[in-house]
Write an enzyme that holds these catalytic residues in place. Structure first.
Site, mmCIF file in Angstrom:
data_model
loop_
_atom_site.group_PDB
_atom_site.id
_atom_site.type_symbol
_atom_site.label_atom_id
_atom_site.label_comp_id
_atom_site.label_asym_id
_atom_site.label_seq_id
_atom_site.Cartn_x
_atom_site.Cartn_y
_atom_site.Cartn_z
ATOM 1 N N TYR A 155 88.109 46.956 -22.415
ATOM 2 C CA TYR A 155 87.921 48.368 -22.739
ATOM 3 C C TYR A 155 88.876 49.188 -21.874
ATOM 4 O O TYR A 155 88.956 48.986 -20.659
ATOM 5 C CB TYR A 155 86.477 48.785 -22.449
ATOM 6 C CG TYR A 155 86.181 50.226 -22.752
ATOM 7 C CD1 TYR A 155 86.175 50.696 -24.062
ATOM 8 C CD2 TYR A 155 85.881 51.131 -21.727
ATOM 9 C CE1 TYR A 155 85.877 52.028 -24.347
ATOM 10 C CE2 TYR A 155 85.585 52.451 -21.999
ATOM 11 C CZ TYR A 155 85.579 52.895 -23.315
ATOM 12 O OH TYR A 155 85.269 54.202 -23.591
ATOM 13 N N ASP A 250 94.830 47.708 -15.783
ATOM 14 C CA ASP A 250 93.789 48.732 -15.789
ATOM 15 C C ASP A 250 92.767 48.389 -14.706
ATOM 16 O O ASP A 250 91.993 47.450 -14.836
ATOM 17 C CB ASP A 250 93.141 48.772 -17.180
ATOM 18 C CG ASP A 250 92.061 49.848 -17.301
ATOM 19 O OD1 ASP A 250 91.614 50.370 -16.263
ATOM 20 O OD2 ASP A 250 91.668 50.141 -18.447
ATOM 21 N N LYS A 280 86.792 55.996 -11.870
ATOM 22 C CA LYS A 280 85.497 55.636 -11.295
ATOM 23 C C LYS A 280 85.420 55.858 -9.768
ATOM 24 O O LYS A 280 85.259 56.983 -9.353
ATOM 25 C CB LYS A 280 85.116 54.232 -11.744
ATOM 26 C CG LYS A 280 84.978 54.216 -13.288
ATOM 27 C CD LYS A 280 84.303 53.019 -13.890
ATOM 28 C CE LYS A 280 83.975 53.289 -15.350
ATOM 29 N NZ LYS A 280 84.762 52.559 -16.339
HETATM 30 C C1 LIG Z 1 85.485 53.090 -17.612
HETATM 31 C C2 LIG Z 1 86.781 52.476 -17.985
HETATM 32 C C3 LIG Z 1 87.784 53.221 -18.646
HETATM 33 C C4 LIG Z 1 87.555 54.601 -19.159
HETATM 34 O O1 LIG Z 1 87.309 55.527 -18.148
HETATM 35 P P1 LIG Z 1 86.576 56.917 -18.525
HETATM 36 O O2 LIG Z 1 86.615 57.675 -17.247
HETATM 37 O O3 LIG Z 1 85.209 56.559 -19.000
HETATM 38 O O4 LIG Z 1 87.388 57.546 -19.595
HETATM 39 C C5 LIG Z 1 89.010 52.604 -18.846
HETATM 40 N N1 LIG Z 1 89.242 51.347 -18.440
HETATM 41 C C6 LIG Z 1 88.302 50.599 -17.829
HETATM 42 C C7 LIG Z 1 88.626 49.222 -17.391
HETATM 43 C C8 LIG Z 1 87.027 51.136 -17.590
HETATM 44 O O5 LIG Z 1 86.092 50.386 -17.009
#
Ligand SMILES: *Cc1c(COP(=O)(O)O)cnc(C)c1O
Length: 434
Positions: A155, A250, A280
């Site tokens: 994701y 990511d 995060k």
């Molecule tokens: C949470 C997450 C996102 C998206 O971040 P948001 O602040 O919710 O838009 C993208 N990549 C990874 C790996 C994530 O865990």
């Protein structure tokens, strides 16, 4: 993280939350502002929280829970940490948004660059989605190529071109995972099975000169905890470099959580991605995220270069203060504690489920971990989907009733914090099925 199954009739054992949900539904689709919060895959009434302190959350009915979601990752120090609150109060009292540069942005960027060696330059944004979206645009701008390669079950936020996770199979042309994503846009994304080097090499052999970048969760956390197989990250680096494509790692979930830096720098991994994304933890519970990497690539961003990217609230003074305070408090003792708590909880959950005769598998990505309700190692999305989600739902509700707030989905990691003291750990152990 899509969550579209119909709502089962919910038990009304949380009357205040149920009343709030009804009010919310009248004005907000599903009554929630992010789908997983609706409890659709476990059933029941989503709990509306009114307070967080340390390792605990309190809901609208006055029930206290040990929190193992941590706002999906940001609350690494626990809720309402005094140092973060002080930084927030101090920043907010001097103004909440300027729309100009400010010193905290520089300090947060310096902190990130100091912790994560492959990041020479960084730009702040407000969400992980924005970070990956911008990194992809930059990779396409830098290479002049259209295709993005991603892995099933990873994701990267809800950006159109990345909202595809179509089934496995070599070079499957992706179909959109969401209504509203044009097929032409999804077709620019190639989805591969995770941890499958042969599939990666096959796509690059055929279309490598069209690939702008490979984007990967540094270690997968959004299908449960699935670390890269030995050598997989190294293969990503080798294959992308050989074909002039960028490697985008990511670390929105893993960054500053798996170690002082993130998954990068964890247990000797020494593969430098071209671009990385963060979110995060670095926002300390406020909307702050970032993307960064090689200076020659980042130089293409406006105002220096032709790749446009902007944000009214980017580098917001309150969010950067919260993020900076959080990172500055994430010392070795914090990471040691996260590891201890995750180890204790993962082991205890496994023992309890074994005693109850429930097939399961616990996997760790550093201090992130998850319990898959199936036998055998989980290496990719097909494995992750092959689990007994009904068994998870029963487990979830037993834990909830006993005062433990788990992620309301079998496909999510459990997150611990440095505020999870021995008493909090004991309460989770006591809640586990006997
Ligand atoms: C949470 C997450 C996102 C998206 O971040 P948001 O602040 O919710 O838009 C993208 N990549 C990874 C790996 C994530 O865990």
């Amino acid at each position: 993280m899509s969550d579209t199954s119909p709502a089962p009739p919910g038990p009304s054992d949380a009357p205040a939350s149920a009343a709030l949900l009804e009010r919310a539904r009248a004005v907000t689709p599903g009554g929630v502002n992010s789908p997983v919060r609706a409890f659709r895959s476990v059933g029941g009434t989503p709990r509306f929280m009114v307070r967080g302190a340390g390792a605990h959350l309190t809901d609208a009915d006055g029930r206290d829970y040990v929190d193992l979601v941590g706002s999906w990752g940001p609350m690494i120090l626990g809720h309402a940490h005094p140092a973060v609150l002080d930084a927030v109060h101090d920043a907010a009292s001097r103004g909440t948004s300027f729309g100009t540069p400010s010193e905290n942005e520089v300090a947060l960027a310096e902190e990130i660059v100091a912790r994560v060696a492959p990041v020479e330059q960084v730009r702040l944004v407000s969400s992980g989605t924005e970070a990956t979206m911008s990194a992809i645009r930059l990779a396409r701008g830098f290479t002049g190529r259209p295709l993005v390669v991603k892995f099933a079950g990873h994701y990267h936020g809800h950006v159109d071109s990345l909202l595809v996770a179509a089934g496995s199979g070599v070079a499957t042309l992706a179909l959109p995972d969401s209504a509203g994503v044009p097929a032409e846009m999804a077709a620019e994304t190639v989805v591969l099975p995770y941890n499958d080097v042969a599939a990666l090499e096959a796509v690059f052999a055929e279309r490598g000169d069209q690939v702008a970048c490979v984007v990967t969760e540094a270690a997968a956390g959004n299908m449960g905890a699935v670390p890269p197989a030995p050598g997989f990250t190294e293969a990503l680096r080798r294959v992308t470099a050989a074909h002039g494509a960028l490697l985008v790692s990511d670390e929105v979930m893993t960054g500053f959580r798996c170690s002082r830096a993130g998954w990068w720098g964890h247990e000797g991994l020494d593969v430098a991605p071209d671009l990385m994304t963060f979110g995060k933890v670095m926002g300390g519970g406020f909307p702050a995220a970032a993307f960064g990497g090689r200076a020659d690539v980042m130089a293409l961003l406006a105002p220096d270069g032709p790749v446009y990217q902007a944000g009214t609230l980017s580098g917001n003074p309150v969010a950067t203060a919260a993020g900076l305070a959080t990172l500055r408090h994430c010392d070795d003792a914090v990471y040691t504690r996260l590891g201890e708590v995750a180890g204790a909880l993962g082991t205890a959950a496994s023992e309890a489920l074994t005693a109850a005769g429930v097939p399961h598998r616990v996997q760790h990505v550093s201090s992130m971990f998850s319990v898959f309700f199936r036998d055998g190692e989980v290496r990719d999305y097909d494995d992750a989907r092959d689990q007994d989600t009904a068994a998870f739902a029963r487990f979830f509700h037993a834990m909830l009733d006993a005062g433990v707030y788990l992620p309301p989905s079998a496909f999510e990691c459990w997150f611990v914090s440095a505020a999870h003291d021995d008493a909090a750990v004991e309460r989770v152990l006591a809640a586990l099925p006997a």
